[in-house]
Design a protein around this motif. Structure first.
Motif, short mmCIF file in Angstrom:
data_model
loop_
_atom_site.label_atom_id
_atom_site.label_comp_id
_atom_site.label_asym_id
_atom_site.label_seq_id
_atom_site.Cartn_x
_atom_site.Cartn_y
_atom_site.Cartn_z
N ARG A 1 63.46 -15.25 102.17
CA ARG A 1 64.09 -14.59 103.30
C ARG A 1 64.96 -13.48 102.74
N GLU A 2 65.00 -12.41 103.46
CA GLU A 2 65.79 -11.24 102.99
C GLU A 2 67.18 -11.32 103.60
N LEU A 3 68.20 -11.17 102.72
CA LEU A 3 69.58 -11.28 103.17
C LEU A 3 70.13 -9.92 103.56
N SER A 4 71.03 -9.94 104.52
CA SER A 4 71.71 -8.69 104.88
C SER A 4 72.75 -8.38 103.82
N SER A 5 73.34 -7.19 103.87
CA SER A 5 74.32 -6.79 102.83
C SER A 5 75.55 -7.69 102.88
N GLU A 6 75.97 -8.11 104.08
CA GLU A 6 77.12 -9.00 104.19
C GLU A 6 76.81 -10.37 103.59
N ASP A 7 75.57 -10.86 103.83
CA ASP A 7 75.19 -12.16 103.30
C ASP A 7 75.08 -12.12 101.78
N ARG A 8 74.62 -10.96 101.20
CA ARG A 8 74.54 -10.84 99.75
C ARG A 8 75.93 -10.89 99.12
N ILE A 9 76.89 -10.25 99.79
CA ILE A 9 78.25 -10.25 99.25
C ILE A 9 78.80 -11.68 99.26
N VAL A 10 78.59 -12.41 100.37
CA VAL A 10 79.10 -13.78 100.47
C VAL A 10 78.44 -14.64 99.39
N GLU A 11 77.15 -14.46 99.18
CA GLU A 11 76.44 -15.26 98.20
C GLU A 11 76.90 -14.93 96.78
N ASN A 12 77.15 -13.64 96.47
CA ASN A 12 77.61 -13.24 95.15
C ASN A 12 79.01 -13.75 94.86
N GLY A 14 80.01 -16.63 95.64
CA GLY A 14 79.94 -18.09 95.49
C GLY A 14 79.91 -18.84 96.80
N GLY A 15 79.85 -18.17 97.90
CA GLY A 15 79.78 -18.84 99.20
C GLY A 15 78.35 -19.21 99.56
N GLU A 16 78.25 -19.99 100.59
CA GLU A 16 76.92 -20.39 101.07
C GLU A 16 76.60 -19.63 102.34
N VAL A 17 75.39 -19.13 102.37
CA VAL A 17 74.94 -18.41 103.56
C VAL A 17 74.22 -19.41 104.45
N PRO A 18 74.69 -19.59 105.68
CA PRO A 18 74.00 -20.55 106.56
C PRO A 18 72.60 -20.05 106.92
#
Length: 137
Positions: A1-12, A14-18
């Motif tokens: 699945r392709e992440l949006s730019s906000e989701d990439r930042i959250v993932e980088n 250390g957060g979890e993307v729902p």
């Protein structure tokens, strides 16, 4: 699945993307939006529906068939009543025949017993006479 730019930042960071809940029917390519009814589509067809097809005609009762079934049931009841009355008559006749047979058997037995007694007496008399004759000799 392709992440949006906000989701990439959250993932980088250390957060979890729902993940999104799946929609539609799995494996068919039909999404949840495919089940939405749009009112404007139903308003395009406003013409009257075609008339119903011809059927068997007006409703009529089936008196003859209903009476036929009732007549058959009445006939069965009459036949059963006739058979029951015949069975009653046959049973009474058989009972009378049985009673007459018992009476005849009783009479015959009495006659046979009387005859046996007479024969026993005759035999006894004959034996007595034989003994007397043997003593004379």
């Amino acid at each position: 699945r392709e992440l949006s730019s906000e989701d990439r930042i959250v993932e980088n960071m250390g957060g979890e993307v729902p993940t999104e809940a799946p929609g539609g029917i799995a494996g068919t390519g039909i999404g949840a939006a495919a089940f939405v009814q749009i009112r404007e589509h139903s308003q395009l067809r406003r013409e009257a529906p075609p008339p119903p097809p011809e059927t068997f005609g007006p409703y009529t009762t089936k008196d003859e068939q209903g009476n036929g079934v009732i007549a058959m049931i009445d006939l069965l009841v009459k036949d059963l009543d006739k058979e029951m009355s015949e069975a009653d008559v046959m049973e009474k006749d058989a009972q009378a025949d049985y009673e007459k047979m018992l009476e005849d058997a009783s009479t015959k037995r009495a006659t046979d017993v009387k005859s046996m007694n007479e024969k026993d007496n005759a035999k006894a008399d004959t034996e007595v006479a034989l003994q007397e004759e043997k003593q004379k000799l």
